[in-house]
Design a protein around this motif. Structure first.
Motif, PDB file in Angstrom:
ATOM      1  N   ILE A   1      37.258  36.739  39.577  1.00 48.10           N
ATOM      2  CA  ILE A   1      37.411  37.831  40.536  1.00 48.10           C
ATOM      3  C   ILE A   1      38.531  37.464  41.496  1.00 48.10           C
ATOM      4  O   ILE A   1      38.411  36.523  42.281  1.00 48.10           O
ATOM      5  N   ALA A   2      39.624  38.197  41.438  1.00 49.58           N
ATOM      6  CA  ALA A   2      40.782  37.953  42.305  1.00 49.58           C
ATOM      7  C   ALA A   2      40.898  39.114  43.291  1.00 49.58           C
ATOM      8  O   ALA A   2      41.199  40.238  42.893  1.00 49.58           O
ATOM      9  N   GLY A   3      40.635  38.874  44.546  1.00 46.50           N
ATOM     10  CA  GLY A   3      40.702  39.955  45.524  1.00 46.50           C
ATOM     11  C   GLY A   3      39.413  40.750  45.592  1.00 46.50           C
ATOM     12  O   GLY A   3      38.381  40.355  45.059  1.00 46.50           O
ATOM     13  N   ASN A   4      39.484  41.907  46.233  1.00 52.74           N
ATOM     14  CA  ASN A   4      38.302  42.730  46.470  1.00 52.74           C
ATOM     15  C   ASN A   4      38.123  43.763  45.367  1.00 52.74           C
ATOM     16  O   ASN A   4      39.088  44.367  44.894  1.00 52.74           O
ATOM     17  N   LEU A   5      36.875  43.970  44.974  1.00 50.76           N
ATOM     18  CA  LEU A   5      36.557  45.020  44.014  1.00 50.76           C
ATOM     19  C   LEU A   5      36.245  46.316  44.765  1.00 50.76           C
ATOM     20  O   LEU A   5      35.827  46.281  45.935  1.00 50.76           O
ATOM     21  N   PRO A   6      36.424  47.479  44.109  1.00 53.49           N
ATOM     22  CA  PRO A   6      36.160  48.751  44.797  1.00 53.49           C
ATOM     23  C   PRO A   6      34.746  48.841  45.355  1.00 53.49           C
ATOM     24  O   PRO A   6      34.528  49.401  46.433  1.00 53.49           O
TER      25      PRO A   6
ATOM     26  N   ILE B   1      30.234  42.826  42.778  1.00 54.45           N
ATOM     27  CA  ILE B   1      30.286  41.449  42.278  1.00 54.45           C
ATOM     28  C   ILE B   1      28.889  40.982  41.896  1.00 54.45           C
ATOM     29  O   ILE B   1      28.681  40.353  40.855  1.00 54.45           O
ATOM     30  N   ARG B   2      27.899  41.310  42.745  1.00 52.72           N
ATOM     31  CA  ARG B   2      26.522  40.933  42.444  1.00 52.72           C
ATOM     32  C   ARG B   2      26.043  41.618  41.166  1.00 52.72           C
ATOM     33  O   ARG B   2      25.405  40.997  40.317  1.00 52.72           O
ATOM     34  N   GLU B   3      26.358  42.898  41.031  1.00 47.40           N
ATOM     35  CA  GLU B   3      25.962  43.636  39.832  1.00 47.40           C
ATOM     36  C   GLU B   3      26.607  43.043  38.587  1.00 47.40           C
ATOM     37  O   GLU B   3      25.971  42.918  37.536  1.00 47.40           O
ATOM     38  N   LEU B   4      27.890  42.664  38.699  1.00 53.04           N
ATOM     39  CA  LEU B   4      28.583  42.049  37.562  1.00 53.04           C
ATOM     40  C   LEU B   4      27.928  40.727  37.197  1.00 53.04           C
ATOM     41  O   LEU B   4      27.779  40.398  36.012  1.00 53.04           O
ATOM     42  N   GLY B   5      27.524  39.959  38.203  1.00 55.52           N
ATOM     43  CA  GLY B   5      26.829  38.706  37.945  1.00 55.52           C
ATOM     44  C   GLY B   5      25.531  38.921  37.193  1.00 55.52           C
ATOM     45  O   GLY B   5      25.195  38.169  36.269  1.00 55.52           O
TER      46      GLY B   5
ATOM     47  N   LEU C   1      31.221  33.076  36.258  1.00 60.49           N
ATOM     48  CA  LEU C   1      31.764  34.045  37.197  1.00 60.49           C
ATOM     49  C   LEU C   1      32.442  33.263  38.311  1.00 60.49           C
ATOM     50  O   LEU C   1      31.790  32.538  39.056  1.00 60.49           O
ATOM     51  N   ILE C   2      33.768  33.396  38.407  1.00 60.65           N
ATOM     52  CA  ILE C   2      34.562  32.582  39.323  1.00 60.65           C
ATOM     53  C   ILE C   2      35.188  33.474  40.378  1.00 60.65           C
ATOM     54  O   ILE C   2      35.869  34.456  40.049  1.00 60.65           O
ATOM     55  N   LEU C   3      34.943  33.175  41.644  1.00 60.02           N
ATOM     56  CA  LEU C   3      35.576  33.882  42.748  1.00 60.02           C
ATOM     57  C   LEU C   3      36.783  33.078  43.195  1.00 60.02           C
ATOM     58  O   LEU C   3      36.634  31.942  43.666  1.00 60.02           O
ATOM     59  N   VAL C   4      37.958  33.629  43.024  1.00 59.79           N
ATOM     60  CA  VAL C   4      39.192  32.914  43.376  1.00 59.79           C
ATOM     61  C   VAL C   4      39.388  33.013  44.881  1.00 59.79           C
ATOM     62  O   VAL C   4      39.558  34.108  45.433  1.00 59.79           O
ATOM     63  N   SER C   5      39.355  31.867  45.559  1.00 62.17           N
ATOM     64  CA  SER C   5      39.458  31.845  47.017  1.00 62.17           C
ATOM     65  C   SER C   5      40.855  32.214  47.472  1.00 62.17           C
ATOM     66  O   SER C   5      41.856  31.884  46.835  1.00 62.17           O
ATOM     67  N   ARG C   6      40.906  32.916  48.601  1.00 61.55           N
ATOM     68  CA  ARG C   6      42.200  33.219  49.222  1.00 61.55           C
ATOM     69  C   ARG C   6      42.681  32.085  50.118  1.00 61.55           C
ATOM     70  O   ARG C   6      43.771  32.149  50.677  1.00 61.55           O
ATOM     71  N   LEU C   7      41.830  31.045  50.282  1.00 59.29           N
ATOM     72  CA  LEU C   7      42.227  29.891  51.088  1.00 59.29           C
ATOM     73  C   LEU C   7      43.179  29.034  50.273  1.00 59.29           C
ATOM     74  O   LEU C   7      42.805  28.479  49.249  1.00 59.29           O
ATOM     75  N   THR C   8      44.417  28.943  50.694  1.00 58.97           N
ATOM     76  CA  THR C   8      45.416  28.153  49.982  1.00 58.97           C
ATOM     77  C   THR C   8      45.671  26.844  50.712  1.00 58.97           C
ATOM     78  O   THR C   8      45.495  26.736  51.924  1.00 58.97           O
ATOM     79  N   ASP C   9      46.081  25.842  49.942  1.00 57.63           N
ATOM     80  CA  ASP C   9      46.413  24.517  50.489  1.00 57.63           C
ATOM     81  C   ASP C   9      45.225  23.886  51.221  1.00 57.63           C
ATOM     82  O   ASP C   9      45.396  23.106  52.161  1.00 57.63           O
ATOM     83  N   VAL C  10      44.009  24.225  50.800  1.00 54.95           N
ATOM     84  CA  VAL C  10      42.813  23.600  51.347  1.00 54.95           C
ATOM     85  C   VAL C  10      42.113  22.875  50.217  1.00 54.95           C
ATOM     86  O   VAL C  10      41.733  23.484  49.223  1.00 54.95           O
ATOM     87  N   ALA C  11      41.974  21.555  50.353  1.00 57.20           N
ATOM     88  CA  ALA C  11      41.359  20.761  49.292  1.00 57.20           C
ATOM     89  C   ALA C  11      39.879  21.105  49.161  1.00 57.20           C
ATOM     90  O   ALA C  11      39.204  21.444  50.144  1.00 57.20           O
ATOM     91  N   GLY C  12      39.361  21.017  47.930  1.00 54.97           N
ATOM     92  CA  GLY C  12      37.977  21.353  47.642  1.00 54.97           C
ATOM     93  C   GLY C  12      36.958  20.661  48.532  1.00 54.97           C
ATOM     94  O   GLY C  12      36.027  21.305  49.030  1.00 54.97           O
ATOM     95  N   PRO C  13      37.073  19.332  48.774  1.00 57.67           N
ATOM     96  CA  PRO C  13      36.076  18.653  49.611  1.00 57.67           C
ATOM     97  C   PRO C  13      35.988  19.181  51.034  1.00 57.67           C
ATOM     98  O   PRO C  13      35.008  18.918  51.730  1.00 57.67           O
ATOM     99  N   ARG C  14      36.998  19.916  51.504  1.00 58.69           N
ATOM    100  CA  ARG C  14      36.955  20.458  52.857  1.00 58.69           C
ATOM    101  C   ARG C  14      36.195  21.779  52.938  1.00 58.69           C
ATOM    102  O   ARG C  14      35.956  22.288  54.032  1.00 58.69           O
ATOM    103  N   MET C  15      35.843  22.359  51.779  1.00 57.80           N
ATOM    104  CA  MET C  15      35.130  23.636  51.765  1.00 57.80           C
ATOM    105  C   MET C  15      33.676  23.404  51.379  1.00 57.80           C
ATOM    106  O   MET C  15      33.386  22.724  50.403  1.00 57.80           O
ATOM    107  N   HIS C  16      32.751  23.988  52.146  1.00 57.32           N
ATOM    108  CA  HIS C  16      31.332  23.830  51.892  1.00 57.32           C
ATOM    109  C   HIS C  16      30.663  25.198  51.970  1.00 57.32           C
ATOM    110  O   HIS C  16      30.850  25.935  52.945  1.00 57.32           O
TER     111      HIS C  16
END
Length: 507
Positions: free
Chosen positions: A248-253, A259-263, A273-288
């Motif tokens: 999922i890239a960006g917002n769905l209508p 997104i929940r229904e698709l899941g 089901l992968i939600l592509v984060s809009r947070l760029t240049d942020v390493a994975g361990p910094r996101m919780h």
């Protein structure tokens, strides 16, 4: 490893979106069909098996080395094998392998991607010896400290080396189009275009776009057109083609509800089901992720420029720099003599650089240029390489001495910077130390490079060195400043050794 991935068969399932009319028929060609994926992927299981065997070999070798270093080579013919330490070795090996499994260090989702894999290997190793220390205390088992002092670093080094070797192998296979997971990308055209482009460039992610769902009705400008799928038909198409990833890239209508229904619709299927984060240049361990009911929140740890981790970094710098100065003393003497005999001028070149918080310091290097190099700089400005508006680097610089070319090729001219590390002006790993003239040209965001000490090596050193453009250099340095970790420093240090011998971008 060459057999990690079977050939991917092509499928004959039509995309879910079929425009009506002659005009629509011209837009979607008959050959544009979502590729059916293999029923069973063999490469993840094979990769897991070879990683288990490689880890087991690394652990076994480290324990054998520790046994020999601490107690000498056992006389098998004399029957003098220490059964106690044989049992201890087996127990350590079993515990180590269990910890590597418990930390999910071989999870397919993290293999060959970022620092998480290495961090989990380090954590598993520390857990192993922590549990061993507790058990030894409880059962009053006396284990020689020298034995553990050898097994820990040797084992960790071998484990990380093995992971690096298999990472390179897997990435080379992915560049050849193998060991990739097919993915359908869903979202507005602009977001889908961004994700598809990144997946094609960053093959290390391990995904290959095989279809797209455009939710805003706009045209996707793609030089390699992908099959179009209607969002309503996505679950059925995913199941029929055995697609293993929906991104999922960006917002769905329909927003989060869609997104929940698709899941729900993808439940019990072999599909991520992968939600592509809009947070760029942020390493994975910094996101919780904090899964609060009806309000899931993603916490982003802000960078910290003081504290325990930075104190540990300084301790490592001092110990490593002092050790390097002692061990490399013969190399220092040989290079100093070579510089003195090959050209006129001082052995050490001193230059003012900008360090932590914009403070200037004197950086030491072995002199690799003629004495009047600075005076001849203006005459060479017209020959500067394109693509780098701030740094001045040219290939075949006529100011470089013959011995200087050799030193620069293997970065030997930078060895005196261990003195800067010992003094405290620099660190082993960090952003490139800039000149004052460069800092004067910095934009506001680039000044963030000065929030941490410059390093002898860093991401810029292992990612192309002088071949990098100015923008690429800045991006790498800012990424390091925002996301640095001790584990990441260890990885960069290992990559530096490889970069030095590959000699790419060194001039």
């Amino acid at each position: 490893m060459s057999g990690l991935s079977p050939s991917l068969p092509t499928g004959s399932f039509a995309p879910g979106s079929t425009p009506r009319g002659a005009d629509a028929a011209r837009d979607v060609r008959r050959s544009d069909r979502v590729t059916a994926q293999p029923q069973h992927l063999a490469w993840p299981r094979r990769l897991n098996r070879v990683l288990v065997l490689t880890d087991l070999l690394a652990v076994a070798v480290s324990l054998v080395v520790a046994q020999i270093v601490r107690f000498g080579t056992p006389d098998v013919r004399g029957g003098s094998i220490d059964t106690l330490y044989l049992g201890v070795a087996v127990a350590i090996a079993v515990l180590w392998m269990l910890c590597l499994a418990a930390t999910r260090s071989r999870d397919t989702r993290i293999i060959a991607v970022g620092m998480i894999e290495y961090q989990r290997v380090v954590n598993a190793t520390l857990w192993t010896f922590g549990v061993l220390a507790i058990l030894s205390f409880i059962v009053q088992l006396e284990v020689a400290r020298g034995y553990l002092a050898v097994a820990l670093p040797v084992g960790l080094a071998l484990l990380l080396t093995g992971r690096m070797v298999w990472r390179r192998t897997l990435n080379s296979l992915r560049r050849a189009g193998r060991c990739l997971t097919g993915a359908i990308v869903v979202g507005p055209a602009a977001d889908v275009q961004r994700v598809v482009s990144q997946l094609r460039v960053n093959l290390r992610a391990g995904y290959r776009p095989i279809g797209v769902v455009i939710t805003d009705g706009r045209r996707l400008h793609d030089p390699e057109p992908l099959p179009m799928v209607d969002v309503e038909d996505l679950p059925a198409i995913s199941r029929r083609t055995r697609t293993r990833a929906v991104m999922i890239a960006g917002n769905l209508p329909g927003g989060h509800a869609q997104i929940r229904e698709l899941g729900w619709q993808l439940e019990n299927a072999k599909t991520e089901l992968i939600l592509v984060s809009r947070l760029t240049d942020v390493a994975g361990p910094r996101m919780h992720l904090r899964p609060v009911q009806d309000l899931p929140m993603v916490h982003v740890d802000l960078p910290q420029y003081s504290g325990v981790n930075h104190a540990a970094k300084r301790v490592i710098d001092v110990v490593a720099a002092a050790s390097a100065l002692v061990l490399l003393a013969p190399v220092f003497a040989f290079l100093a003599m070579s510089i003195r005999l090959s050209s006129v001028g001082p052995i050490i070149f001193r230059q003012t650089r900008v360090g932590l918080q914009g403070q200037t310091f004197t950086m030491f290097k072995f002199r690799s240029m003629v004495v009047d190099a600075e005076a001849r700089l203006a005459a060479l400005q017209a020959e500067r390489d394109a693509g780098n508006d701030v740094l001045f680097k040219i290939k075949d610089d006529p100011r470089i001495t013959p011995i200087g070319k050799i030193m620069r090729r293997y970065s030997l001219d930078e060895l005196p910077q261990f003195m800067n590390v010992l003094i405290g002006d620099m660190s082993l790993i960090g952003p490139r130390p800039p000149l004052p003239a460069e800092v004067e040209m910095y934009e506001d965001r680039v000044n963030r490079r000065l929030l941490i000490k410059p390093g002898i090596t860093g991401l810029w050193q292992v990612s192309g060195r002088s071949n990098l453009s100015w923008e690429d250099s800045v991006k790498l340095d800012l990424s390091y400043v925002e996301n640095w970790s001790v584990t990441g420093d260890i990885l960069i240090l290992l990559k530096t050794i490889r970069a030095v011998f590959r000699k790419e971008g060194a001039y």
